[in-house]
Each structure stands twice: as C-alpha cells, then as structure tokens.
Design a protein around this motif. Structure first.
Motif, PDB file in Angstrom:
ATOM      1  N   GLU A   1      -9.016  52.556  18.163  1.00 43.05           N
ATOM      2  CA  GLU A   1      -8.391  53.474  17.203  1.00 43.05           C
ATOM      3  C   GLU A   1      -7.004  52.997  16.760  1.00 43.05           C
ATOM      4  O   GLU A   1      -6.664  53.068  15.577  1.00 43.05           O
ATOM      5  CB  GLU A   1      -8.288  54.878  17.824  1.00 43.05           C
ATOM      6  CG  GLU A   1      -7.806  55.916  16.825  1.00 43.05           C
ATOM      7  CD  GLU A   1      -7.771  57.320  17.420  1.00 43.05           C
ATOM      8  OE1 GLU A   1      -8.790  57.756  17.978  1.00 43.05           O
ATOM      9  OE2 GLU A   1      -6.713  57.966  17.315  1.00 43.05           O
TER      10      GLU A   1
ATOM     11  N   VAL B   1      -7.009  50.450  13.911  1.00 43.19           N
ATOM     12  CA  VAL B   1      -7.274  51.043  12.590  1.00 43.19           C
ATOM     13  C   VAL B   1      -6.013  51.744  12.095  1.00 43.19           C
ATOM     14  O   VAL B   1      -5.651  51.663  10.917  1.00 43.19           O
ATOM     15  CB  VAL B   1      -8.458  52.031  12.667  1.00 43.19           C
ATOM     16  CG1 VAL B   1      -8.735  52.624  11.299  1.00 43.19           C
ATOM     17  CG2 VAL B   1      -9.701  51.343  13.203  1.00 43.19           C
ATOM     18  N   GLU B   2      -5.300  52.386  13.035  1.00 46.34           N
ATOM     19  CA  GLU B   2      -4.050  53.062  12.676  1.00 46.34           C
ATOM     20  C   GLU B   2      -3.039  52.044  12.142  1.00 46.34           C
ATOM     21  O   GLU B   2      -2.332  52.307  11.164  1.00 46.34           O
ATOM     22  CB  GLU B   2      -3.483  53.791  13.902  1.00 46.34           C
ATOM     23  CG  GLU B   2      -2.325  54.697  13.566  1.00 46.34           C
ATOM     24  CD  GLU B   2      -1.948  55.611  14.723  1.00 46.34           C
ATOM     25  OE1 GLU B   2      -2.452  55.391  15.842  1.00 46.34           O
ATOM     26  OE2 GLU B   2      -1.156  56.541  14.495  1.00 46.34           O
TER      27      GLU B   2
ATOM     28  N   SER C   1     -15.816  56.330  11.381  1.00 41.95           N
ATOM     29  CA  SER C   1     -14.947  55.566  10.480  1.00 41.95           C
ATOM     30  C   SER C   1     -14.232  54.433  11.226  1.00 41.95           C
ATOM     31  O   SER C   1     -13.671  53.536  10.602  1.00 41.95           O
ATOM     32  CB  SER C   1     -13.924  56.481   9.814  1.00 41.95           C
ATOM     33  OG  SER C   1     -13.009  56.940  10.784  1.00 41.95           O
ATOM     34  N   LEU C   2     -14.269  54.470  12.572  1.00 42.51           N
ATOM     35  CA  LEU C   2     -13.632  53.390  13.345  1.00 42.51           C
ATOM     36  C   LEU C   2     -14.541  52.166  13.453  1.00 42.51           C
ATOM     37  O   LEU C   2     -14.081  51.073  13.750  1.00 42.51           O
ATOM     38  CB  LEU C   2     -13.271  53.875  14.749  1.00 42.51           C
ATOM     39  CG  LEU C   2     -12.259  55.007  14.824  1.00 42.51           C
ATOM     40  CD1 LEU C   2     -12.048  55.419  16.275  1.00 42.51           C
ATOM     41  CD2 LEU C   2     -10.937  54.591  14.208  1.00 42.51           C
TER      42      LEU C   2
ATOM     43  N   GLY D   1     -10.243  46.120  13.536  1.00 41.41           N
ATOM     44  CA  GLY D   1      -9.567  47.337  13.101  1.00 41.41           C
ATOM     45  C   GLY D   1      -9.243  47.292  11.615  1.00 41.41           C
ATOM     46  O   GLY D   1      -9.388  48.289  10.907  1.00 41.41           O
TER      47      GLY D   1
END
Lengths: 99, 238
Positions: free
Chosen positions: B161, B164-165, B155-156, B71
């Motif tokens: 998810e 990445v957040e 984009s991940l 991530g």
C-alpha cells in the motif's frame, strides 16, 4: 524583425503531427511490447517535444544563442539525473560499516 | 542629446537607429531587433531554469519508479487514461492556437490575436477543469495521500500500500506543479488579451505575446512527458 518564422501551413502540419503522435502513444499502451512500451512512449514524447520546440517555439529559426541555452539546460538536467542515479543505484555495491 | 555628452573621450558613437526609434524601443537597446533578441534570450534562460526545477521532481520519480515499480504500475492503472489523453489533446490544441496568436501579433492583426488568445485561455481552463475532475475522482476513491488514503484492495493490484501511496504523492505533486504553471500561464494570457484589446500590442513590439507563448509551450512540453510517465506505466493491455 528580419527573423524568419514558420507559415500558417507549417503550424497546421505540426499540429496534425502532434495529434497523430498523441493518439499513437495512447494506442500503443494497449499493445503488450514488454519493456518497449516505456521506450516507445518516451521516444514519442521526445519527438513531440522537438516539434513544439523547433516550430511552435521557433527554435529552428532562432539565433544560435537560444539553442545553446536549451542544450545547456539539457546538459545540466543530464548531470543531475545521472549523478543522482549513480549515487542511489551503487549504494548496495559496498557495505559501509554501521554506526 | 546634449552638446557636452557628444564630445570628450567618453562620448558614445552616434546611434543611427535612434533616428528611426519607435516608442516601443527601450533606451538601453540599439534597435528593436536587439531588444527582441535580448528578451527572447532571457526567456530561454528562464525556461532552462524551469527545466531543472521540474527536473528535480522527474529525477525523484525515476528513482522511486525503479525502486517500487509494482506500486507505481498499480497507481498508474488507477488513473483515467482517456481523461489524461483528452487533456493531452486539449493542451496540444492550445499550443497550436497560442502559436497562431503569436503569428497574428507578428502580422499586427489585432482581431485574430484577441481571438486566438481567447481560445487558448478557454482550452487552458478546460484542461484545468478536467484535471480537477480527476482530483475529485481520486478523492472519492480515497487515493489522496496524507488526507484521505484508504484505497480499495483491488486497486493495489498486489503492490504494498505505501508504494502506491508514494506514486500518488508523485502524481499530485507533478500534476499540481504543472497545474500551478497552467494557472500562471492563463493569468499571463489574460493580461495579453486585455492589452491587445486596448491596442497596446504594437506590431513592432509583440515581444510580450511571444514570450508568454514560449512559457505556454514549455508547460505543454511538461505535460507531453507527464502523460506517458504517469498514465502509461506498465501499459494498459490485459
């Protein structure tokens, strides 16, 4: 006022070295070196920090007391990081009984 | 000096330096050099606490980067490396002009002092401009955690998810904390430039300029670490 400081020439040399190192760290990111990408990037960061600290911040010419303060800062930082990591990354070693 | 204080068991030894005391010397110091060293020491202690302040975020970063590497690498690849590198160059240049400003103050040269301080301020503002440009791009890409986080699937890069957040949280907190320090630094340097303009930075007491400079260089050092840690995770090679 007796304290020595670097000359303008030294400042320019240090600045040039910093620019070269900044370009180097960006360029190396495009070369596949496996785990060494991170190692080299951080090594360059340490060199850049030392240049800024020793010359721009005059540590090279400062009384020993100031250098002790910096070392103490790094010492406590190392304690914080190492003890925290030692906690987090050894939690899986044991299986504490759940509630 | 009153006569009563000069005699008796509690009398202080006469201060030789008091004869040559400059108006810049505060009464608690023996001489201007001691005043300078004491202030310098104080700023270094403050910078050591700042180091630990940022150190807390860096510690968290190390832990979560090792736990959710994919991530973090995906988030890092979404950042604009050329913009980050440009910010690095701008900040290094501002550190150089700051060092030159302190040099000028030390030599008692007012015009170069004001000039170098102004260039440093302009470079600092340019840095912030680039920083907020990138924030704006992140908003357009829906990569702002909590407020606007709907990233495009590519984009991940296959990472979950929420990891990445988490990287974007670290990105905004670390660069935001750094930007806050930049804003404080620009404020400090503006005050120094005004003082220098009014001729209130005497050659024998340029401490205020030097101490603002130390703070400025410290903030530069933080970016020296933030750049590789945020922008260069996992390299940029194909």
């Amino acid at each position: 006022m007796s304290e020595q400081t670097p000359s303008v020439g030294t400042y320019i040399l240090v600045f040039m070295a910093l620019l070269v190192l900044a370009a180097l760290t960006t360029g190396i990111a495009y070369v596949n070196l496996g785990p060494f990408n991170t190692v080299i990037a951080l090594a360059i960061a340490v060199v850049k920090m030392s240049l800024v600290g020793l010359f721009f911040m005059h540590l090279w010419y400062s009384p020993g007391l100031n250098r002790i303060v910096v070392l103490a800062g790094f010492f406590w930082l190392a304690l914080m990081v190492s003890f925290t990591l030692a906690d987090v990354f050894t939690r899986s070693w044991i299986n504490p009984p759940g509630p | 000096m009153s006569e009563s204080a000069a005699s008796g068991p509690l009398a202080l030894p006469p201060r030789e330096s008091a004869l040559s005391a400059s108006p810049a010397l505060h009464h608690q110091f023996e001489d201007i050099e001691q005043q300078h060293d004491a202030g310098n020491f104080g700023i270094w202690v403050f910078l050591a606490t700042e180091m630990l302040f940022f150190g807390g975020v860096f510690t968290g970063y190390i832990i979560y980067r090792s736990l959710y590497y994919s991530g973090f690498a995906a988030g890092s690849h979404g950042l604009e490396i050329d913009l980050g590198a440009a910010m690095m160059f701008v900040l290094l240049a501002s550190s150089f002009t700051m060092a030159m400003a302190v040099h000028a103050a030390r030599e008692g040269k007012h015009r170069p002092l004001i000039g170098f301080l102004s260039v440093t301020i302009i470079l600092g503002v340019a840095f912030l401009g680039m920083k907020f440009t990138e924030y704006f791009h992140k908003w357009q890409e829906h990569m702002v955690p909590g407020l606007n986080f709907h990233p495009a699937l590519e984009s991940l890069r296959g990472a979950p998810e929420h990891t990445v957040e988490l990287f974007m949280c670290f990105y905004f907190f670390m660069t935001g904390l750094h930007a806050l320090h930049m804003i404080i630094g620009i404020g400090l340097l503006t005050v120094m430039a005004i003082l220098a303009w009014r001729g209130k930075i005497p050659r024998e007491n340029y401490n205020r300029v030097e101490f603002s400079g130390l703070y400025w260089h410290f903030v530069d050092i933080i970016w020296i670490y933030l750049f590789p840690l945020l922008y260069l995770i996992g390299g940029r090679y194909k």
